[in-house]
Design an enzyme around this catalytic site. Sequence first.
Site, PDB file in Angstrom:
ATOM      1  N   LEU A  74       1.127  -1.154  -0.043  1.00 24.28           N
ATOM      2  CA  LEU A  74       0.197   0.228   0.180  1.00 24.28           C
ATOM      3  C   LEU A  74       0.521   1.076  -0.061  1.00 24.28           C
ATOM      4  CD1 LEU A  74      -3.069   1.552   0.124  1.00 24.28           C
ATOM      5  CD2 LEU A  74      -2.407   0.691   2.687  1.00 24.28           C
ATOM      6  N   HIS A  98       9.628  -1.406  -4.915  1.00 26.59           N
ATOM      7  CA  HIS A  98       8.684  -0.478  -6.166  1.00 26.59           C
ATOM      8  C   HIS A  98       8.663   0.654  -5.036  1.00 26.59           C
ATOM      9  CE1 HIS A  98       5.666  -1.130  -8.611  1.00 26.59           C
ATOM     10  NE2 HIS A  98       4.744  -0.192  -7.619  1.00 26.59           N
TER      11      HIS A  98
END
Length: 105
Positions: A74, A98
């Site tokens: 998230l 990421h």
Amino acid sequence: GKRLKWPAEDLKGVWLERDIGPGNILLLEVTCCDVTAVFSSVGQTSVRAEQVADQAIEQARTWLGSGAAVEEHLADQLLLPLAMAGAGSFTTPHVSEHLSSNIEV
């Protein structure tokens, strides 16, 4: 380790046709305060269902045990709203590659 327990009424099984894919998948949804986190694990041929479940449960345990506000998947999704707001912060148990690359962008 600490056992995670859920009421039986919160557990749902969905059986799909075999041609959908091999193995099992587990989606584990955890709601705490104002945050809902979803952890997943996808099985493969010859991987026991218990191993598939253990992978998703370990992800949930890591997040719940960390005290962080959001789990690592998230975290990168929050960067755009924070950038649009011009400020903000959150905690996460792990800075993934990421997340790091999205921060650079």
